[in-house]
Design a protein around this motif. Structure first.
Motif, PDB file in Angstrom:
ATOM      1  N   GLU A  49      93.839 151.388 -51.222  1.00 49.03           N
ATOM      2  CA  GLU A  49      93.238 151.989 -50.035  1.00 49.03           C
ATOM      3  C   GLU A  49      94.215 152.165 -48.873  1.00 49.03           C
ATOM      4  O   GLU A  49      94.255 153.244 -48.264  1.00 49.03           O
ATOM      5  CB  GLU A  49      92.032 151.145 -49.600  1.00 49.03           C
ATOM      6  CG  GLU A  49      91.311 151.671 -48.383  1.00 49.03           C
ATOM      7  CD  GLU A  49      90.204 150.730 -47.956  1.00 49.03           C
ATOM      8  OE1 GLU A  49      90.352 150.087 -46.901  1.00 49.03           O
ATOM      9  OE2 GLU A  49      89.197 150.631 -48.691  1.00 49.03           O
ATOM     10  N   PRO A  50      95.029 151.141 -48.513  1.00 51.61           N
ATOM     11  CA  PRO A  50      95.968 151.344 -47.402  1.00 51.61           C
ATOM     12  C   PRO A  50      96.966 152.478 -47.650  1.00 51.61           C
ATOM     13  O   PRO A  50      97.390 153.140 -46.709  1.00 51.61           O
ATOM     14  CB  PRO A  50      96.686 149.990 -47.298  1.00 51.61           C
ATOM     15  CG  PRO A  50      95.744 149.004 -47.901  1.00 51.61           C
ATOM     16  CD  PRO A  50      95.071 149.758 -49.014  1.00 51.61           C
ATOM     17  N   ILE A  51      97.333 152.686 -48.928  1.00 51.65           N
ATOM     18  CA  ILE A  51      98.261 153.779 -49.240  1.00 51.65           C
ATOM     19  C   ILE A  51      97.588 155.125 -49.011  1.00 51.65           C
ATOM     20  O   ILE A  51      98.193 156.055 -48.449  1.00 51.65           O
ATOM     21  CB  ILE A  51      98.775 153.668 -50.691  1.00 51.65           C
ATOM     22  CG1 ILE A  51      99.482 152.316 -50.917  1.00 51.65           C
ATOM     23  CG2 ILE A  51      99.725 154.814 -51.002  1.00 51.65           C
ATOM     24  CD1 ILE A  51     100.690 152.107 -50.032  1.00 51.65           C
ATOM     25  N   HIS A  57      97.284 159.878 -43.137  1.00 52.01           N
ATOM     26  CA  HIS A  57      97.920 159.818 -41.818  1.00 52.01           C
ATOM     27  C   HIS A  57      99.150 160.721 -41.777  1.00 52.01           C
ATOM     28  O   HIS A  57      99.425 161.369 -40.761  1.00 52.01           O
ATOM     29  CB  HIS A  57      98.305 158.374 -41.500  1.00 52.01           C
ATOM     30  CG  HIS A  57      99.186 158.224 -40.310  1.00 52.01           C
ATOM     31  ND1 HIS A  57     100.531 157.929 -40.403  1.00 52.01           N
ATOM     32  CD2 HIS A  57      98.925 158.360 -38.987  1.00 52.01           C
ATOM     33  CE1 HIS A  57     101.049 157.878 -39.186  1.00 52.01           C
ATOM     34  NE2 HIS A  57     100.113 158.136 -38.316  1.00 52.01           N
ATOM     35  N   PHE A  58      99.892 160.777 -42.870  1.00 55.66           N
ATOM     36  CA  PHE A  58     101.069 161.647 -42.946  1.00 55.66           C
ATOM     37  C   PHE A  58     100.682 163.100 -42.653  1.00 55.66           C
ATOM     38  O   PHE A  58     101.346 163.803 -41.882  1.00 55.66           O
ATOM     39  CB  PHE A  58     101.709 161.541 -44.333  1.00 55.66           C
ATOM     40  CG  PHE A  58     102.735 162.607 -44.626  1.00 55.66           C
ATOM     41  CD1 PHE A  58     104.002 162.551 -44.066  1.00 55.66           C
ATOM     42  CD2 PHE A  58     102.430 163.672 -45.461  1.00 55.66           C
ATOM     43  CE1 PHE A  58     104.947 163.538 -44.330  1.00 55.66           C
ATOM     44  CE2 PHE A  58     103.361 164.660 -45.738  1.00 55.66           C
ATOM     45  CZ  PHE A  58     104.630 164.592 -45.159  1.00 55.66           C
ATOM     46  N   PHE A  59      99.595 163.552 -43.263  1.00 63.41           N
ATOM     47  CA  PHE A  59      99.160 164.934 -43.045  1.00 63.41           C
ATOM     48  C   PHE A  59      98.524 165.123 -41.666  1.00 63.41           C
ATOM     49  O   PHE A  59      98.644 166.192 -41.057  1.00 63.41           O
ATOM     50  CB  PHE A  59      98.167 165.363 -44.122  1.00 63.41           C
ATOM     51  CG  PHE A  59      98.769 165.449 -45.502  1.00 63.41           C
ATOM     52  CD1 PHE A  59      99.828 166.304 -45.760  1.00 63.41           C
ATOM     53  CD2 PHE A  59      98.279 164.673 -46.543  1.00 63.41           C
ATOM     54  CE1 PHE A  59     100.393 166.389 -47.026  1.00 63.41           C
ATOM     55  CE2 PHE A  59      98.832 164.746 -47.806  1.00 63.41           C
ATOM     56  CZ  PHE A  59      99.888 165.599 -48.052  1.00 63.41           C
ATOM     57  N   LEU A  60      97.851 164.084 -41.166  1.00 67.25           N
ATOM     58  CA  LEU A  60      97.112 164.197 -39.907  1.00 67.25           C
ATOM     59  C   LEU A  60      97.957 163.900 -38.674  1.00 67.25           C
ATOM     60  O   LEU A  60      97.451 163.920 -37.559  1.00 67.25           O
ATOM     61  CB  LEU A  60      95.907 163.250 -39.932  1.00 67.25           C
ATOM     62  CG  LEU A  60      94.783 163.630 -40.904  1.00 67.25           C
ATOM     63  CD1 LEU A  60      93.795 162.489 -41.044  1.00 67.25           C
ATOM     64  CD2 LEU A  60      94.073 164.901 -40.441  1.00 67.25           C
ATOM     65  N   THR A  93      96.931 157.290 -35.994  1.00 64.91           N
ATOM     66  CA  THR A  93      97.418 155.977 -36.425  1.00 64.91           C
ATOM     67  C   THR A  93      96.737 155.586 -37.733  1.00 64.91           C
ATOM     68  O   THR A  93      95.626 156.040 -38.036  1.00 64.91           O
ATOM     69  CB  THR A  93      97.135 154.888 -35.361  1.00 64.91           C
ATOM     70  OG1 THR A  93      95.722 154.824 -35.110  1.00 64.91           O
ATOM     71  CG2 THR A  93      97.872 155.180 -34.072  1.00 64.91           C
ATOM     72  N   ALA A  94      97.412 154.747 -38.505  1.00 63.58           N
ATOM     73  CA  ALA A  94      96.849 154.258 -39.766  1.00 63.58           C
ATOM     74  C   ALA A  94      97.084 152.765 -39.883  1.00 63.58           C
ATOM     75  O   ALA A  94      98.173 152.271 -39.579  1.00 63.58           O
ATOM     76  CB  ALA A  94      97.492 154.977 -40.953  1.00 63.58           C
ATOM     77  N   ASP A 100      91.050 152.016 -40.345  1.00 65.17           N
ATOM     78  CA  ASP A 100      91.924 152.607 -41.365  1.00 65.17           C
ATOM     79  C   ASP A 100      92.747 153.757 -40.793  1.00 65.17           C
ATOM     80  O   ASP A 100      93.965 153.785 -40.918  1.00 65.17           O
ATOM     81  CB  ASP A 100      91.088 153.096 -42.557  1.00 65.17           C
ATOM     82  CG  ASP A 100      90.451 151.948 -43.312  1.00 65.17           C
ATOM     83  OD1 ASP A 100      91.073 150.869 -43.380  1.00 65.17           O
ATOM     84  OD2 ASP A 100      89.332 152.116 -43.824  1.00 65.17           O
ATOM     85  N   ILE A 101      92.061 154.732 -40.193  1.00 65.40           N
ATOM     86  CA  ILE A 101      92.740 155.879 -39.574  1.00 65.40           C
ATOM     87  C   ILE A 101      92.009 156.201 -38.266  1.00 65.40           C
ATOM     88  O   ILE A 101      90.772 156.214 -38.236  1.00 65.40           O
ATOM     89  CB  ILE A 101      92.711 157.130 -40.477  1.00 65.40           C
ATOM     90  CG1 ILE A 101      93.285 156.821 -41.859  1.00 65.40           C
ATOM     91  CG2 ILE A 101      93.479 158.282 -39.836  1.00 65.40           C
ATOM     92  CD1 ILE A 101      93.019 157.895 -42.889  1.00 65.40           C
ATOM     93  N   MET A 102      92.781 156.447 -37.221  1.00 62.87           N
ATOM     94  CA  MET A 102      92.156 156.836 -35.960  1.00 62.87           C
ATOM     95  C   MET A 102      92.924 158.000 -35.351  1.00 62.87           C
ATOM     96  O   MET A 102      94.154 158.000 -35.318  1.00 62.87           O
ATOM     97  CB  MET A 102      92.104 155.667 -34.981  1.00 62.87           C
ATOM     98  CG  MET A 102      91.352 155.994 -33.703  1.00 62.87           C
ATOM     99  SD  MET A 102      90.514 154.570 -32.975  1.00 62.87           S
ATOM    100  CE  MET A 102      91.834 153.370 -32.914  1.00 62.87           C
TER     101      MET A 102
END
Length: 231
Positions: A49-51, A57-60, A93-94, A100-102
């Motif tokens: 899940e963290p990956i 996050h990389f795309f966002l 952020t992740a 998880d992602i914000m």
């Protein structure tokens, strides 16, 4: 005898179809059609899940490696009802804190919380309520569902592998140690997104928005999209 001939022909047809499928699959394998870096990664060490959160996050984020600025986050936000201008600055952020992602915008203030359940993990009691309280809630006004009708820039996205995984009620209930002045239930309605549908559609939009000569990035997104369908 007629029945035997019919059955025999049906068997021959099935064998012929299977041979054609095997031949086609062998050709596809030789052409590398089934090579997927994410499947390979999962076989080696597990795509936990963290990956997944960090990949999203990389795309966002405005990552210089993908070189697309806020293009991908703009497409994602549009899918959840937030239209942004090209020059707006959003921070992604992740795995910071418990979220998880914000996605955040400071002017005007906007917050999108993404709870990632890619590994089918269970729901923690009061989890989404706590995230709302810690990252969105400011005053009495935003404790009412009507507030979010007027302020679509605040969202909670509950991200699941497939729509079969449901959000539990206890995740949206107020913790017992919070003030009783707060609402009993999460006042904002979470968006239920799945990897095999909404994330796949968004990734397709990302691919279609790229120049056709950007083959490395198109291939990367395409492979992740196909992997997401297998979760």
């Amino acid at each position: 005898m007629d029945k035997f001939d019919k059955y025999s022909k049906a068997i021959d047809d099935c064998v012929s179809i299977m041979e054609h499928i095997k031949k086609e699959r062998k050709s596809d394998v030789e052409k590398g059609k089934y090579i997927n870096v994410f499947s390979l990664w999962n076989n080696f060490s597990g795509l936990l899940e963290p990956i997944h959160s960090r990949i999203l996050h990389f795309f966002l984020s405005d990552n210089p490696m993908h070189g697309q600025g806020n293009l991908f986050i703009k497409l994602f936000l549009k899918r959840i009802g937030i239209d942004i201008e090209n020059r707006e600055e959003w921070v992604s952020t992740a795995e910071i804190g418990r979220v998880d992602i914000m996605l955040k915008r400071y002017h005007p203030r906007s917050v999108v919380i993404i709870e990632n359940k890619s590994n089918w993990a269970g729901n923690q009691p009061n989890q989404l309520y706590r995230y709302w309280y810690e990252n969105i809630h400011l005053d009495e006004e935003d404790c009412h569902p009507e507030y979010y009708d007027r302020h679509p820039e605040f969202k909670i996205v509950y991200l699941v592998p497939k729509k079969g995984k449901q959000l539990s009620e206890n995740s949206m209930e107020r913790p017992s140690y919070y003030s009783s002045d707060l609402p009993d239930r999460l006042p904002i309605i979470p968006y239920i997104f799945s990897f095999d549908e909404e994330i796949s559609y968004w990734l397709t939009e990302c691919i279609n928005s790229l120049p056709k000569e950007n083959i490395p990035l198109i291939n990367l997104i395409s492979q992740y999209k196909e992997y997401c369908k297998q979760l």
